[in-house]
Design an enzyme around this catalytic site. Structure first.
Site, PDB file in Angstrom:
ATOM      1  N   ASN A 184     -10.544   0.626  -0.736  1.00 34.87           N
ATOM      2  CA  ASN A 184     -12.006   0.608  -0.722  1.00 34.87           C
ATOM      3  C   ASN A 184     -12.480  -0.036   0.581  1.00 34.87           C
ATOM      4  O   ASN A 184     -12.062  -1.136   0.920  1.00 34.87           O
ATOM      5  CB  ASN A 184     -12.502  -0.194  -1.931  1.00 34.87           C
ATOM      6  CG  ASN A 184     -13.971  -0.021  -2.217  1.00 34.87           C
ATOM      7  OD1 ASN A 184     -14.489   1.086  -2.177  1.00 34.87           O
ATOM      8  ND2 ASN A 184     -14.649  -1.114  -2.524  1.00 34.87           N
ATOM      9  N   GLU A 213     -20.012   1.744  -3.947  1.00 35.84           N
ATOM     10  CA  GLU A 213     -20.904   0.573  -3.968  1.00 35.84           C
ATOM     11  C   GLU A 213     -22.261   0.914  -3.351  1.00 35.84           C
ATOM     12  O   GLU A 213     -22.792   0.165  -2.532  1.00 35.84           O
ATOM     13  CB  GLU A 213     -20.264  -0.598  -3.211  1.00 35.84           C
ATOM     14  CG  GLU A 213     -18.907  -1.010  -3.725  1.00 35.84           C
ATOM     15  CD  GLU A 213     -18.347  -2.238  -3.043  1.00 35.84           C
ATOM     16  OE1 GLU A 213     -19.134  -3.045  -2.494  1.00 35.84           O
ATOM     17  OE2 GLU A 213     -17.112  -2.410  -3.055  1.00 35.84           O
ATOM     18  N   ASP A 232     -25.909   1.284  -2.239  1.00 38.90           N
ATOM     19  CA  ASP A 232     -27.285   0.799  -2.252  1.00 38.90           C
ATOM     20  C   ASP A 232     -27.911   1.148  -0.905  1.00 38.90           C
ATOM     21  O   ASP A 232     -27.218   1.419   0.073  1.00 38.90           O
ATOM     22  CB  ASP A 232     -27.399  -0.701  -2.560  1.00 38.90           C
ATOM     23  CG  ASP A 232     -26.454  -1.581  -1.759  1.00 38.90           C
ATOM     24  OD1 ASP A 232     -26.222  -1.303  -0.562  1.00 38.90           O
ATOM     25  OD2 ASP A 232     -25.938  -2.560  -2.323  1.00 38.90           O
ATOM     26  N   HIS A 245     -22.907   0.797   1.592  1.00 39.25           N
ATOM     27  CA  HIS A 245     -24.040  -0.131   1.620  1.00 39.25           C
ATOM     28  C   HIS A 245     -24.902   0.253   2.828  1.00 39.25           C
ATOM     29  O   HIS A 245     -24.647  -0.187   3.950  1.00 39.25           O
ATOM     30  CB  HIS A 245     -23.551  -1.577   1.747  1.00 39.25           C
ATOM     31  CG  HIS A 245     -22.791  -2.063   0.563  1.00 39.25           C
ATOM     32  ND1 HIS A 245     -23.386  -2.254  -0.665  1.00 39.25           N
ATOM     33  CD2 HIS A 245     -21.488  -2.404   0.410  1.00 39.25           C
ATOM     34  CE1 HIS A 245     -22.473  -2.698  -1.523  1.00 39.25           C
ATOM     35  NE2 HIS A 245     -21.318  -2.796  -0.898  1.00 39.25           N
ATOM     36  N   GLU A 255     -11.404  -3.641   1.665  1.00 39.43           N
ATOM     37  CA  GLU A 255     -11.745  -3.988   3.049  1.00 39.43           C
ATOM     38  C   GLU A 255     -10.533  -4.460   3.854  1.00 39.43           C
ATOM     39  O   GLU A 255     -10.521  -5.575   4.387  1.00 39.43           O
ATOM     40  CB  GLU A 255     -12.865  -5.031   3.067  1.00 39.43           C
ATOM     41  CG  GLU A 255     -14.125  -4.547   2.386  1.00 39.43           C
ATOM     42  CD  GLU A 255     -15.194  -5.630   2.251  1.00 39.43           C
ATOM     43  OE1 GLU A 255     -15.007  -6.732   2.814  1.00 39.43           O
ATOM     44  OE2 GLU A 255     -16.206  -5.374   1.585  1.00 39.43           O
TER      45      GLU A 255
END
Length: 353
Positions: free
Chosen positions: A201, A265, A267, A237, A159
């Protein structure tokens, strides 16, 4: 990104002492889903936590039966690995590595530099450029070097851009070392393990836009300068109903630079209470993400963030949302797993990148 609560270092040390008992030599055999992923030549991973790996056989079975790799959700982050300056705690990372290796799973390293989950001595310190650079190099060298040749890829910088917009984040590293801290971190990781694939990332880039453009410009500059950047991680996400239609198109921008990409990651959170219809739609969204990866020659894998809904970071950090993973709190598969299987079960076909 997940900031799920983790046990303190002393607790991890205690449970790690029971590792030989908690992790039997033979876990559940890998099942249909890993085999399908292998047919496509892609990785299907999941983020794992130390405590359930040690004590929860059902948790371990879900991992070994459905995934080909693991990412340490929290235990490889700075506050866990080096809670005090110069004092390294390897109990948690070693637990993840031991579990993965005894079950034939690859490991993704997460993460080396991040603005969150820093120990107090680092976050509250006052360092000049030379000292901070040395601190960074020592930490990266110790962590990456310990697992040289055993971890396939590292999220080196996590990030680096502000939550909103296209500006680099005003974090400790940027404030003291300037923009080139990113290149310095990549070089440090490469020196510690020349064989590891090194990633930036980031979240909020999946549908293009200003942040994706800024990350592309950064990556292009690093590649042109010969910095050892190998891939871009799309955190992914997602909120139910907001999974982008052209995720593959955004990925291809970065593979066009000669980089690989991965969903790191994944979800998909659903407003609670989740209805059967919403879970069916969520399954289609999981399928769409995996299909996007399969449609891009340079996409090497998809990692789900959390083994079950009961181990997900979503309810704590996004109150009112739930059911974000492919497995329920009862460890039973949800329609989302069917969506993944449907994507992986399709006939492989060569696709231009």
């Amino acid at each position: 990104m997940a900031l799920a609560a983790v046990a303190g270092c002393s607790a991890v040390l205690v449970v790690a002492a029971a590792l030989a008992v908690a992790l039997p030599e033979d876990e559940a055999p890998q099942g249909e889903v890993p085999a399908l992923a292998a047919e496509h030549g892609v990785d299907l991973g999941v983020a794992v936590a130390v405590e359930p790996l040690l004590w929860d056989g059902g948790y371990r079975d879900v991992v070994t039966a459905n995934y080909t790799s693991v990412t340490a959700e929290n235990t490889m982050k700075w506050d866990s690995v080096q809670p005090e300056r110069g004092e390294f705690d390897w109990s948690g990372p070693d637990t993840v590595m031991d579990f993965a290796e005894r079950n034939g799973l690859d490991v993704r390293g997460h993460t080396l530099l991040w603005h969150n989950q820093q120990p107090a001595w680092l976050a509250g310190g006052s360092f000049g450029p030379q000292e901070l650079r040395q601190i960074m190099r020592e930490h990266v060298g110790e962590l990456v070097g310990r697992y040289e040749g055993r971890i396939t890829a590292w999220d080196v910088v996590n990030e680096p851009f502000a939550d909103e917009g296209a500006q680099l984040r005003e974090n400790l590293w940027y404030g003291v070392l300037g923009q080139d801290y990113i290149a310095e971190a990549l070089w440090a990781a490469h020196e510690a393990d020349p064989g590891a694939r090194l990633y930036i990332n980031e979240f909020g880039i999946e549908d293009g836009g200003a942040k994706a453009d800024a990350l592309y410009a950064l990556a292009e500059d690093l590649v042109e300068r010969g910095v050892p950047l190998h891939g871009i991680g799309f955190q992914s996400h997602f909120v139910h109903g907001q999974v982008p239609e052209d995720l593959a198109g955004t990925m291809r921008r970065f593979t066009g630079l000669g980089l690989e990409v991965a969903v790191t990651e994944l979800d998909v959170r659903v407003p609670e209470p989740a209805t059967d219809a919403e879970l069916a739609d969520q399954a289609a969204e999981y399928r769409r993400v995996v299909e996007a990866c399969l449609d891009v020659a340079g996409c090497v894998g998809v990692t789900v963030w959390g083994v079950t809904d009961g181990h997900s970071w979503i309810p704590e950090w996004f109150p009112g949302y739930t059911a974000a993973t492919p497995f329920g709190e009862d460890y039973r598969p949800k329609p989302a797993l069917e969506g993944i299987v449907e994507a992986l079960a399709r006939r492989p076909a060569p696709v231009a990148s």
